[in-house]
Design an enzyme around this catalytic site. Sequence first.
Site: not given
Length: 181
Positions: A23, A28, A49, A59, A62, A72, A119, A132, A169-170
């Site tokens: 299937r 978990e 998020n 990305r 930060h 996180k 991160h 996250y 921005k980054d």
Amino acid sequence: MKAEETHLKGAYVFSPTVFEDQRGYFYESFNTSTFKKLTGLDVNFVQDNQSKSSRGVLRGLHFQVGDYEQAKLVRVIKGKVLDVCVDLRPNSPTFKQYFSVELTEENKKQLFVPRGFAHGFLVLEDDTIFSYKCDNYYHKDSERGLIFNDPSIGINWDFPEDELIISEKDKILPTSNTFFK
């Protein structure tokens, strides 16, 4: 579920127990009691998020400061990323060292990034979905970042720099020497 602490104290890689049959699969992805038993940490996640990105999107790096620092727990739902965390705790023996791990929909691994860390992640497949949990709410005035190619950290992204897709921005984030002399 198995947890393995990285060389950066407090950062863990989690590998779930996956049950598969004709299937599909089941596992978990998070359990507060198991998390606490495996790490000794009592973390209360308050915000989830999710992002979708194309191959080459980078990305980060930060982090948030002060009362709004965040821990996180990150994972990939679809696709593949190179996930990176950097220890920014000035009194840590691993200060300004980084850890990286490939997170994929196949390996279903998760990385726990403690408070006091930056991160970021590099997307390695199109249409990657990244998810996250955060233990503190986003607070714009507490948001900070480091440039992805900070020479004093030396992250090996193992990806052609001219193919990276980085937000405006980054692109202008400072080096760690701006914050830490």
